[in-house]
Design a protein around this motif. Sequence first.
Motif, PDB file in Angstrom:
ATOM      1  N   LEU A   1       0.094   3.595   9.823  1.00  0.00           N
ATOM      2  CA  LEU A   1       0.424   5.076   9.737  1.00  0.00           C
ATOM      3  C   LEU A   1      -0.667   6.190  10.348  1.00  0.00           C
ATOM      4  O   LEU A   1      -0.390   7.252  10.462  1.00  0.00           O
ATOM      5  N   LEU A   2      -2.022   5.319  10.710  1.00  0.00           N
ATOM      6  CA  LEU A   2      -3.064   6.215  11.234  1.00  0.00           C
ATOM      7  C   LEU A   2      -2.668   7.142  12.355  1.00  0.00           C
ATOM      8  O   LEU A   2      -2.729   8.286  12.461  1.00  0.00           O
ATOM      9  N   GLN A   3      -2.202   6.582  13.578  1.00  0.00           N
ATOM     10  CA  GLN A   3      -1.674   7.307  14.767  1.00  0.00           C
ATOM     11  C   GLN A   3      -0.505   7.959  14.597  1.00  0.00           C
ATOM     12  O   GLN A   3      -0.676   9.268  15.143  1.00  0.00           O
TER      13      GLN A   3
ATOM     14  N   ALA B   1       6.117  13.185   1.242  1.00  0.00           N
ATOM     15  CA  ALA B   1       6.452  12.071   2.028  1.00  0.00           C
ATOM     16  C   ALA B   1       5.922  10.919   1.348  1.00  0.00           C
ATOM     17  O   ALA B   1       4.547  10.790   1.128  1.00  0.00           O
ATOM     18  N   THR B   2       6.591   9.813   0.932  1.00  0.00           N
ATOM     19  CA  THR B   2       5.990   8.392   0.356  1.00  0.00           C
ATOM     20  C   THR B   2       6.418   7.549   1.379  1.00  0.00           C
ATOM     21  O   THR B   2       7.526   7.198   1.860  1.00  0.00           O
TER      22      THR B   2
ATOM     23  N   VAL C   1       0.888  -1.243   0.014  1.00  0.00           N
ATOM     24  CA  VAL C   1       0.043  -0.168  -0.056  1.00  0.00           C
ATOM     25  C   VAL C   1       0.821   1.170   0.065  1.00  0.00           C
ATOM     26  O   VAL C   1       1.689   1.328   0.881  1.00  0.00           O
ATOM     27  N   ILE C   2       0.796   2.167  -1.085  1.00  0.00           N
ATOM     28  CA  ILE C   2       1.420   3.113  -0.976  1.00  0.00           C
ATOM     29  C   ILE C   2       0.710   4.381  -0.374  1.00  0.00           C
ATOM     30  O   ILE C   2      -0.480   4.666  -0.889  1.00  0.00           O
TER      31      ILE C   2
ATOM     32  N   GLU D   1      -2.947  10.457  -0.610  1.00  0.00           N
ATOM     33  CA  GLU D   1      -3.567   9.190  -0.964  1.00  0.00           C
ATOM     34  C   GLU D   1      -3.043   8.248  -0.015  1.00  0.00           C
ATOM     35  O   GLU D   1      -1.941   8.373   0.474  1.00  0.00           O
ATOM     36  N   PRO D   2      -3.847   7.121   0.034  1.00  0.00           N
ATOM     37  CA  PRO D   2      -4.992   6.634  -0.523  1.00  0.00           C
ATOM     38  C   PRO D   2      -6.068   7.304   0.053  1.00  0.00           C
ATOM     39  O   PRO D   2      -6.178   7.977   1.346  1.00  0.00           O
ATOM     40  N   ALA D   3      -7.257   7.235  -0.661  1.00  0.00           N
ATOM     41  CA  ALA D   3      -8.419   7.678  -0.024  1.00  0.00           C
ATOM     42  C   ALA D   3      -9.072   7.155   1.267  1.00  0.00           C
ATOM     43  O   ALA D   3      -9.661   7.778   2.123  1.00  0.00           O
ATOM     44  N   SER D   4      -8.682   5.944   1.238  1.00  0.00           N
ATOM     45  CA  SER D   4      -8.858   5.047   2.438  1.00  0.00           C
ATOM     46  C   SER D   4      -8.669   5.557   3.504  1.00  0.00           C
ATOM     47  O   SER D   4      -9.143   5.948   4.820  1.00  0.00           O
TER      48      SER D   4
END
Length: 315
Positions: A281-283, A271-272, A237-238, A296-299
């Motif tokens: 990466l959420l928190q 940043a990628t 997942v990018i 991105e991503p939209a999710s």
Amino acid sequence: MNKTDRLLAIVIELQRKGVLRAEDLAGRFETSVRTIYRDMQALSEMGVPVAGAPGVGYSLMEGYFLPPVSFTAKEATALLIGADFVELRLDAEFGTSARSSQEKIEVILPEHVREEAARLRSAIRLLSDRTAVTRGEEKAAFEQVRRAIVQKRKIRFRYSKNLPGPDGSRHSERTADPYGLVFSQGAWVLVALCDLRGDIRHFRLSRMNELTVLEASFEVPPGFNLRDRRSADDRNVIVRMLVDPAVADLVQGSDNFYMETFEPGEEGWLATFRVRQIEELLQWTLGWGAAVRVLEPASLRDRMRAEIDNMRKRY
């Protein structure tokens, strides 16, 4: 390398490897085979019991040991700092051995080398905070696993794995043949043949608990080499984020494991990241507030909105 240093290095190589051809030694020390022949003759004249067999190579006669060698200040410093690392990252038994080896090394050093090594060592510090030191539970697991590897005994443990979704994690009981330990990205990873999966898997020690060493034994398959093992990279997942220049240095300095690139752009820094699931990466992203924006991503953008809405409801 001068001749004296090369002769000493040749003896050390023979002690390490057992048997070496003249061609191998010539390649190792970047010299000619003829020079190696002369070196072997010189070693024999010095009383070093070198045995040579045509088509086989050179070796030292059984029972010969090289007298104690001297260390330079940099060599001594490397060994002493290495012992510091062992004490921080390995179990208590190895920690005791590390301290003992430090004392022995310091005793045999000439005074001027000892002083120089102490000066160099004082300029390098291994932090013993929570991020640098292996936690107590992980050290205990390390000790049990290490002993099981040496004794070739199977182990049983409960393994926790982070998963996407509301549950967040999954626990499973595993029985495995422990083949080796790898230190990767600041964490200890066990390489083992998992009975449940019927294949070689990688387990982080920090996620293992209720560990038991079993009476059942196992054998490492012929040809297995721990150095050749590489865990499968399933981070597909990018994620791309725009970082405010005001915090660019802090974001880059955070040394996020998942970050692939960090490049300047017209509106800020791009940043990628590459992850298995957006939750990884959420928190971290929420912690930067409005200074970091998910492109991105939209999710992940949707998850960010949902988390922010939940936070607003709480306050």
